[in-house]
Motif scaffolding. Sequence first.
Motif, PDB file in Angstrom:
ATOM      1  N   UNK A   1       0.828  -1.206   0.000  1.00 43.04           N
ATOM      2  CA  UNK A   1       0.000   0.000   0.000  1.00 43.04           C
ATOM      3  C   UNK A   1       0.865   1.259   0.000  1.00 43.04           C
ATOM      4  N   UNK A   2       0.507   2.206  -0.877  1.00 39.13           N
ATOM      5  CA  UNK A   2       1.178   3.502  -0.936  1.00 39.13           C
ATOM      6  C   UNK A   2       0.167   4.566  -0.533  1.00 39.13           C
TER       7      UNK A   2
ATOM      8  N   UNK B   1      -8.627   1.355  -2.589  1.00 42.33           N
ATOM      9  CA  UNK B   1      -8.364   0.908  -1.222  1.00 42.33           C
ATOM     10  C   UNK B   1      -7.623   2.009  -0.476  1.00 42.33           C
ATOM     11  N   UNK B   2      -8.201   2.436   0.661  1.00 42.97           N
ATOM     12  CA  UNK B   2      -7.560   3.416   1.517  1.00 42.97           C
ATOM     13  C   UNK B   2      -7.477   2.834   2.916  1.00 42.97           C
ATOM     14  N   UNK B   3      -6.253   2.612   3.381  1.00 41.24           N
ATOM     15  CA  UNK B   3      -6.039   1.965   4.683  1.00 41.24           C
ATOM     16  C   UNK B   3      -6.327   2.945   5.813  1.00 41.24           C
ATOM     17  N   UNK B   4      -6.722   2.431   6.981  1.00 42.02           N
ATOM     18  CA  UNK B   4      -6.894   3.297   8.154  1.00 42.02           C
ATOM     19  C   UNK B   4      -5.560   3.920   8.546  1.00 42.02           C
TER      20      UNK B   4
ATOM     21  N   UNK C   1      -4.644  -9.633  -1.941  1.00 42.52           N
ATOM     22  CA  UNK C   1      -4.117  -9.113  -0.681  1.00 42.52           C
ATOM     23  C   UNK C   1      -3.361  -7.813  -0.896  1.00 42.52           C
ATOM     24  N   UNK C   2      -3.462  -6.919   0.104  1.00 38.93           N
ATOM     25  CA  UNK C   2      -2.727  -5.660   0.115  1.00 38.93           C
ATOM     26  C   UNK C   2      -2.012  -5.558   1.456  1.00 38.93           C
ATOM     27  N   UNK C   3      -0.675  -5.323   1.395  1.00 36.49           N
ATOM     28  CA  UNK C   3       0.088  -5.168   2.625  1.00 36.49           C
ATOM     29  C   UNK C   3       0.232  -3.686   2.940  1.00 36.49           C
TER      30      UNK C   3
END
Length: 1117
Positions: A559-560, A598-601, A625-627
């Motif tokens: 994830x960027x 996709x936007x991570x917390x 999957x996204x790390x």
Amino acid sequence: MRRICKWKSKFFFFLILSMFVFSTVAYAAETQTLTIDPVTENKAVTEAFALTVNYTVTNDAATAGIAAVVHFNSSKVTFVDFSDVDTDAANGTIFNQIQVPQDDITDLDNDTTTDKYVSLTWTNFANAFSGTSRPLGVVNFTVNESAYNGPAQFNITTGNPAFGLTRETNGATITVTGGKAAPSEPVLSPVAGYYNDAVSVTAEVDDGVTTYYTLDGTEPDATDLEYAGVAINVDDDDTNKVTVTMKSYDPVGDIWGDPGSADYTFDKADPVVVISEPSADAVVETAALIIEGTASDVTSGVAKVEVSIDGQANWADAILNGENWTFNAALAKGENAIAVRVTDEAGNAVVIPGNTMTYTPPPLVLTVDGVDVTGQKIRVPNTAGSNTRTITVSGGSEDFANYNWTTGPDDPTFGALSASTGESVTYTAVVGQKGTHTVTVTDPADATTANMTIEVFDFSVSADKDVGYVGTPVVFTAVGNSGTFEWEVVGDGADVAGIPVISGNDDAIATITPVAAGTFQLKATDGGAGGTGAEFTTPAFTIYAVPDFSGLPETTETYNPTNPSEYTVSGGDETYEWTVTNPANEALDPVTGASFTFKAPTTGNFAGNYTVKVAESTAYESSFNVYVPLTITPEQTDFVVLGNADALPFTISGAEDGKGYTVTIDSLDDQVPDDVDTGNVANNVVNFEFNPADANATVETRSKDYAINAVVDDYKASDIPEIHVTVVPVADYSGKVTDSAGLALDDVKVTITGPANSAGETAMSDGNAEGAFTFKSLPAVDPQDDSDVDYTVMAEKAGYVTETDVSLNADGSTVIEMKNATASLSGTVLYPDGSKAEDCNVVLINANGNTIDTVSTENDGVFSFEFETVPATPVTYTVKATKQGYEKEVTITVPKNGFDYTVTPDITLEKVTPAEKVLGEVAPETGGKVEMDFGTNDIPDEVKDEFGLNAGTITITIAKGTASGGPLSVFPPDITDPASLQGADKPDEAITWRIDNIGHNTCVIIPVPFEAEDTADVKDGLLNVIYANSNSPSDWKQANINSVDYDKNIIYAEICEWSSNYVGLGNVSDNSGSVGDGGQCFINSVSSGDNFAGIATLAVLFACAAALAAVRRKKNQ
């Protein structure tokens, strides 16, 4: 009675006396005026009021007096008395008044509504009655309690005027309110209108009044017939119309009311009516019928037309439009006898019979999908989507809204109708039920019926899935048949479904393998031996393309947060749901759509592996999957800090609580760990710091480099990048400030310049410590190569200045020497040709627009400003140089703390062109004059003296003529600058004007001042006015002498020939002697030339000294 006569005799004595005096005594007045004020006003019964008698006489002249007689209506008002009377006793006037109202027997005011009068009389045998305009007196009245409402007139009369005079008077009207009213207008009955027989006319009138009437439309009076309450019989006469007019009179109040009247027009002839449609008896199948025709009546006109279609039992109004009428009939079944009745405004009526229309409605017919099913049976399957049929009725009376529908038996278990009335109804079979209904429709007009039979039976087709996909078989199964099924793809669906594959008992199964995305319908028919022929068509069945998940990642993505990835899918029903499961195996809120970002917390345990799953609404789905890596703040990875700086804090976020972590700080000089910190994650973060003091760099002579590495268990080591820190040693730098004599200076601001992290720092010197200053904890070396740092310092103090910046030594030996500061500003001003501008005004203006100082230039054009206070900071000034007709301004910025500033380059003046103004405009078709005042202070005295302009206003006269277009505009000369009138290029001095649009036939008259010892010099032609229409002296001509003012010594010279729009007057140059004899003044009418000046514009040269000298010389000969 005797007293009344006495007063009356006395009044007439004075009236006759005043008439005699006023008519025989001569005086200067022209018109005597008596007026009553106010002229109009409303007054209630018993209310008091006053009328003022006002007097005016032309030229305020004295007269022999006047009489004022006030006339009034005693039935409405009562005279009270006079007040505020001006007797004019001081002038010897004899005053008399009559306060007992007199009968107006002779009707002096020619107004029968006034019956009484009172009077005031002024008589002066010496003709000294004052002529001042003024009120002569007030006449007081009250309104009678028994007065009738309405106007009460007041008039004023007077005796005959004296010889040569006239007298004017006015009247006044007081409107009485709240009193008795005049008789009401009689109300006649019956009302006016048309009648076909004699009428008995009666009227409603007030009690106590006498009412009179006429039968010819004239307004009645007391000489006409009296209405005694008995009906007046009115019948037709030769004109067919009788006008009855009544009017009431109240004898008590002696007042008439308004008349009331009514016109009675007699029409005893029948109207005429014609039926145009229908024109004959007929049998029709439609109940709606239009009946129409015409109707007319010569005298009173048609009032209404009525139609009957039931043998005159009932009537209804037709629509009347002029002489045409129309009736919309609704025929009853069977015969309909038509009749028409017309009635005119007088009540005459005529009935005529019409045709007979026989209405025979068509039979009732029931249809389903356009097929006649009257008396027939249809079969309706009990499967949803195919279990409805719409039944429509036609025929009968066509009153469809009232047609009744029923089913028998009345059992809704297996089917029912959608409505009980109307033209169409829908029959719906109950899904899964069977039975038979008889459907009946009834026309209420004649109780006619029609019926049909509906059998509800089992018949349906079902699919093994709700939607299909291209290439995946869909199985359809039919049930409830009585024969072999037949299958068909209907409409355009064959391109989607392909060819069905039939199988199963009685061919009850059809398998479809779709070949394209879209929709199709499949129809099953109950055919074969014993089949019912019933059909079942499926609802539209949807086929989707197989979802395309090829754009999703096949391996785990990292994830960027600054550029999150967007994922997109296509195909299927395009209704996708994206679900995300976080590292704690918790599902986040789902998102729908064909694309997903996709936007991570950013808080909590957000780091780790996330599973993203996308699912179509039916059978297809995919996941990846996204790390999400750990984060560290600050994000900077390279630091340069001083050895005495505060500790650098760092925070690692996103880890799971309880995970172990290790932070290692290594010196790059020896690669031996200086510090290792371990622990467990708490609150999802790891906090650590780097303290430069622990690096022991403050006493070193070079910088030291460190590497910081941090890892958290079960997370990628690459999540946290390696951090580099360079620690720079620090030192104190000091020096002192002195004046030029070496004495310490205190309160000096010292500014240091050096590396980026110390530039701009300041310190203050202290006189008690011999002007010392100190900069503490500055970088001791350059962190790039550990070389010494070069610092320079600058000192600032009001009244002092340093020549240059001073290098700051680390050993404390630096001395900053300051000198006393002075400041000046100078420069040179030049003319446009480069010559020095002497006596030029130079103003110094600050940034706020305020004038600081003003000086004048020397003969070399140099100016100089000296500053008493030296600026402490750089200052911006505006330098403005002005010389008559020229100006220039420049903006400069001078340094701070002392300067000798020279403005460069030199200031070069620029010519100022004043805004052109028009002295005046003259219309060429009328001519006119334009003036200029040569006494104005705008003209320098030397110019006035040079050209003899002290005489004042000069008038240029432009005669009527032909212009080249538009008005003749005269523009003023520029004579404010003597230099513009003299010089090598102007051998003959001139003053210049311009006239625009001048025409060849336009004459201009110019005043030419002259001096002569004898006015005969001009008369004898010794002084001539010459003008040029070219540059050649041979073409010069003598101007016409329009006139000469010998008192003012002015020749008015007239020129009517023009080669351009310029003219001038001036001295003749040396080569003009060939023109005429003796002295000459010269007028120029060309636009250029070498023999006189001011040629560029309208030039008037007033200096004629040379010409006058020639005159004197000739006389002396």
